[in-house]
Design a protein around this motif. Structure first.
Motif, PDB file in Angstrom:
ATOM      1  N   MET A   1       0.818  -1.217   0.000  1.00 32.29           N
ATOM      2  CA  MET A   1       0.000   0.000   0.000  1.00 32.29           C
ATOM      3  C   MET A   1       0.853   1.270   0.000  1.00 32.29           C
ATOM      4  N   GLU A   2       2.131   1.110  -0.328  1.00 30.33           N
ATOM      5  CA  GLU A   2       3.070   2.238  -0.313  1.00 30.33           C
ATOM      6  C   GLU A   2       2.548   3.427  -1.139  1.00 30.33           C
ATOM      7  N   HIS A   3       1.974   3.128  -2.314  1.00 32.15           N
ATOM      8  CA  HIS A   3       1.514   4.204  -3.202  1.00 32.15           C
ATOM      9  C   HIS A   3       0.027   4.495  -3.023  1.00 32.15           C
ATOM     10  N   LEU A   4      -0.582   3.901  -2.004  1.00 29.60           N
ATOM     11  CA  LEU A   4      -2.038   4.016  -1.850  1.00 29.60           C
ATOM     12  C   LEU A   4      -2.410   4.533  -0.461  1.00 29.60           C
ATOM     13  N   GLY A   5      -1.515   5.307   0.117  1.00 29.49           N
ATOM     14  CA  GLY A   5      -1.834   5.947   1.395  1.00 29.49           C
ATOM     15  C   GLY A   5      -1.591   5.078   2.617  1.00 29.49           C
ATOM     16  N   GLY A   6      -0.850   3.978   2.454  1.00 26.82           N
ATOM     17  CA  GLY A   6      -0.546   3.104   3.590  1.00 26.82           C
ATOM     18  C   GLY A   6      -1.593   2.020   3.764  1.00 26.82           C
ATOM     19  N   SER A   7      -1.292   1.046   4.640  1.00 25.93           N
ATOM     20  CA  SER A   7      -2.196  -0.100   4.781  1.00 25.93           C
ATOM     21  C   SER A   7      -3.545   0.345   5.344  1.00 25.93           C
TER      22      SER A   7
ATOM     23  N   GLU B   1      -4.769  16.180  -9.751  1.00 23.79           N
ATOM     24  CA  GLU B   1      -4.968  16.054  -8.299  1.00 23.79           C
ATOM     25  C   GLU B   1      -6.076  15.035  -8.092  1.00 23.79           C
ATOM     26  N   PHE B   2      -5.821  14.014  -7.317  1.00 15.92           N
ATOM     27  CA  PHE B   2      -6.801  12.941  -7.172  1.00 15.92           C
ATOM     28  C   PHE B   2      -7.011  12.627  -5.698  1.00 15.92           C
ATOM     29  N   GLU B   3      -8.258  12.276  -5.346  1.00 21.52           N
ATOM     30  CA  GLU B   3      -8.594  11.984  -3.947  1.00 21.52           C
ATOM     31  C   GLU B   3      -8.486  10.484  -3.683  1.00 21.52           C
ATOM     32  N   PHE B   4      -7.511  10.073  -2.921  1.00 18.50           N
ATOM     33  CA  PHE B   4      -7.410   8.693  -2.432  1.00 18.50           C
ATOM     34  C   PHE B   4      -6.368   8.600  -1.330  1.00 18.50           C
ATOM     35  N   PRO B   5      -6.693   7.970  -0.216  1.00 18.01           N
ATOM     36  CA  PRO B   5      -8.039   7.557   0.188  1.00 18.01           C
ATOM     37  C   PRO B   5      -8.918   8.776   0.437  1.00 18.01           C
ATOM     38  N   LYS B   6     -10.172   8.535   0.809  1.00 18.88           N
ATOM     39  CA  LYS B   6     -11.147   9.618   0.961  1.00 18.88           C
ATOM     40  C   LYS B   6     -10.586  10.752   1.818  1.00 18.88           C
ATOM     41  N   GLY B   7     -10.691  11.968   1.303  1.00 17.78           N
ATOM     42  CA  GLY B   7     -10.255  13.146   2.058  1.00 17.78           C
ATOM     43  C   GLY B   7      -8.792  13.496   1.854  1.00 17.78           C
ATOM     44  N   VAL B   8      -8.053  12.637   1.152  1.00 16.00           N
ATOM     45  CA  VAL B   8      -6.619  12.896   0.934  1.00 16.00           C
ATOM     46  C   VAL B   8      -6.385  13.151  -0.557  1.00 16.00           C
ATOM     47  N   PHE B   9      -5.919  14.369  -0.879  1.00 12.40           N
ATOM     48  CA  PHE B   9      -5.668  14.720  -2.274  1.00 12.40           C
ATOM     49  C   PHE B   9      -4.174  14.733  -2.551  1.00 12.40           C
ATOM     50  N   GLY B  10      -3.791  14.195  -3.693  1.00 14.42           N
ATOM     51  CA  GLY B  10      -2.383  14.188  -4.065  1.00 14.42           C
ATOM     52  C   GLY B  10      -2.250  13.987  -5.561  1.00 14.42           C
TER      53      GLY B  10
ATOM     54  N   PHE C   1      -5.690   5.798 -12.156  1.00 11.29           N
ATOM     55  CA  PHE C   1      -5.041   6.954 -11.531  1.00 11.29           C
ATOM     56  C   PHE C   1      -3.858   6.540 -10.652  1.00 11.29           C
ATOM     57  N   PRO C   2      -2.858   5.864 -11.198  1.00 10.96           N
ATOM     58  CA  PRO C   2      -1.697   5.528 -10.352  1.00 10.96           C
ATOM     59  C   PRO C   2      -0.917   6.784  -9.988  1.00 10.96           C
ATOM     60  N   THR C   3      -0.281   6.775  -8.813  1.00 13.02           N
ATOM     61  CA  THR C   3       0.584   7.914  -8.474  1.00 13.02           C
ATOM     62  C   THR C   3       1.776   7.907  -9.434  1.00 13.02           C
ATOM     63  N   PRO C   4       2.322   9.093  -9.708  1.00 14.38           N
ATOM     64  CA  PRO C   4       3.411   9.186 -10.688  1.00 14.38           C
ATOM     65  C   PRO C   4       4.615   8.305 -10.342  1.00 14.38           C
ATOM     66  N   ASP C   5       4.851   8.042  -9.041  1.00 19.43           N
ATOM     67  CA  ASP C   5       6.021   7.243  -8.657  1.00 19.43           C
ATOM     68  C   ASP C   5       5.732   5.742  -8.589  1.00 19.43           C
ATOM     69  N   ASN C   6       4.534   5.311  -8.995  1.00 19.70           N
ATOM     70  CA  ASN C   6       4.206   3.876  -8.972  1.00 19.70           C
ATOM     71  C   ASN C   6       4.602   3.261 -10.322  1.00 19.70           C
ATOM     72  N   GLY C   7       5.901   2.940 -10.440  1.00 23.28           N
ATOM     73  CA  GLY C   7       6.455   2.445 -11.710  1.00 23.28           C
ATOM     74  C   GLY C   7       5.683   1.278 -12.308  1.00 23.28           C
ATOM     75  N   PRO C   8       5.474   0.178 -11.539  1.00 21.88           N
ATOM     76  CA  PRO C   8       4.802  -0.983 -12.125  1.00 21.88           C
ATOM     77  C   PRO C   8       3.370  -0.673 -12.580  1.00 21.88           C
ATOM     78  N   SER C   9       2.657   0.155 -11.820  1.00 22.51           N
ATOM     79  CA  SER C   9       1.259   0.431 -12.162  1.00 22.51           C
ATOM     80  C   SER C   9       1.167   1.296 -13.425  1.00 22.51           C
ATOM     81  N   ASN C  10       2.065   2.275 -13.536  1.00 22.19           N
ATOM     82  CA  ASN C  10       2.094   3.075 -14.771  1.00 22.19           C
ATOM     83  C   ASN C  10       2.506   2.210 -15.964  1.00 22.19           C
ATOM     84  N   ALA C  11       3.398   1.234 -15.719  1.00 24.12           N
ATOM     85  CA  ALA C  11       3.818   0.319 -16.801  1.00 24.12           C
ATOM     86  C   ALA C  11       2.626  -0.507 -17.291  1.00 24.12           C
ATOM     87  N   ILE C  12       1.768  -0.919 -16.370  1.00 25.25           N
ATOM     88  CA  ILE C  12       0.584  -1.702 -16.754  1.00 25.25           C
ATOM     89  C   ILE C  12      -0.317  -0.877 -17.675  1.00 25.25           C
TER      90      ILE C  12
END
Ligand SMILES: CC(C)(COP(=O)(O)OP(=O)(O)OC[C@H]1O[C@@H](n2cnc3c(N)ncnc32)[C@H](O)[C@@H]1OP(=O)(O)O)[C@@H](O)C(=O)NCCC(=O)NCCS
Length: 165
Positions: free
Chosen positions: A26-32, A140-149, A116-127
């Motif tokens: 969950m490194e690129h998804l706001g933690g576990s 700018e995207f909201e994930f998880p709820k209330g957190v924009f990045g 909407f992968p984060t820019p630093d999520n190499g494998p997900s952008n590759a997919i």
């Protein structure tokens, strides 16, 4: 390749716990995610159209799903994926994503699919790249709820082409 999409069932709680309860995953998804949130999510996944368990050679390996989302004034499908560390790097997520796009194509839902992968999520952008998505830019995207990045906005048009064309 032995990748298949199966409906999400009551027996799949350990799979979603392994996917969403692991801080590395969950490194690129706001933690576990919190244990009670995972149980709640599992309940929503059971029987949901567009939510799939990914199996590799019949063994549970991950998750892929699409769901409706309002984005920039349009109703779209958002798509996401997750594959257990032991199964990563073998093209399983890419194949599961292609299968999920085919399943989405067969619905009468939105024709626009965004990831909407984060820019630093190499494998997900590759997919996204490998599966034929078009890169629209950073948003700018909201994930998880209330957190924009910052996220990358990748677009796939279900009406434009189908697999093998
Ligand atoms: C993203 C994820 C699903 C990828 O699963 P996977 O089964 O390993 O993916 P695949 O093997 O199909 O493809 C991965 C691709 O990324 C590439 N890749 C791996 N690390 C990379 C990096 N750091 N930078 C760029 N590309 C990278 C691989 O080379 C491969 O491409 P290739 O087949 O052209 O060589 C998996 O890493 C995961 O579950 N991560 C945690 C959850 C997550 O971030 N989900 C995405 C939310 S948007």
């Amino acid at each position: 390749m032995g990748v298949r999409l199966e409906p999400w069932t009551e027996d799949d709680l350990p799979l979603v716990q392994a996917l969403l309860g692991d801080p590395v995953m969950m490194e690129h998804l706001g933690g576990s995610e919190a244990p009670e949130k995972i149980v709640e999510r599992h309940g929503r996944y059971i029987g949901a159209p567009g939510v799939f368990k990914v199996t590799f050679e019949v063994v549970p390996a991950g998750w892929v799903g699409y769901w409706e989302h309002d984005w920039q004034g349009e109703r779209i499908y958002e798509i996401g994926w997750s594959v257990l560390p032991a199964f990563q790097g073998r093209g399983i997520a890419a194949e599961a994503t292609r299968l999920a796009l085919e399943a989405a194509r067969a619905t009468d839902g939105p024709r626009a699919v965004h990831a909407f992968p984060t820019p630093d999520n190499g494998p997900s952008n590759a997919i996204c790249r490998k599966c034929g998505f078009t890169f629209l830019g950073e948003v700018e995207f909201e994930f998880p709820k209330g957190v924009f990045g910052p996220s990358n906005d990748w677009y796939y048009d279900l009406s434009a082409r189908s697999r093998g064309e």
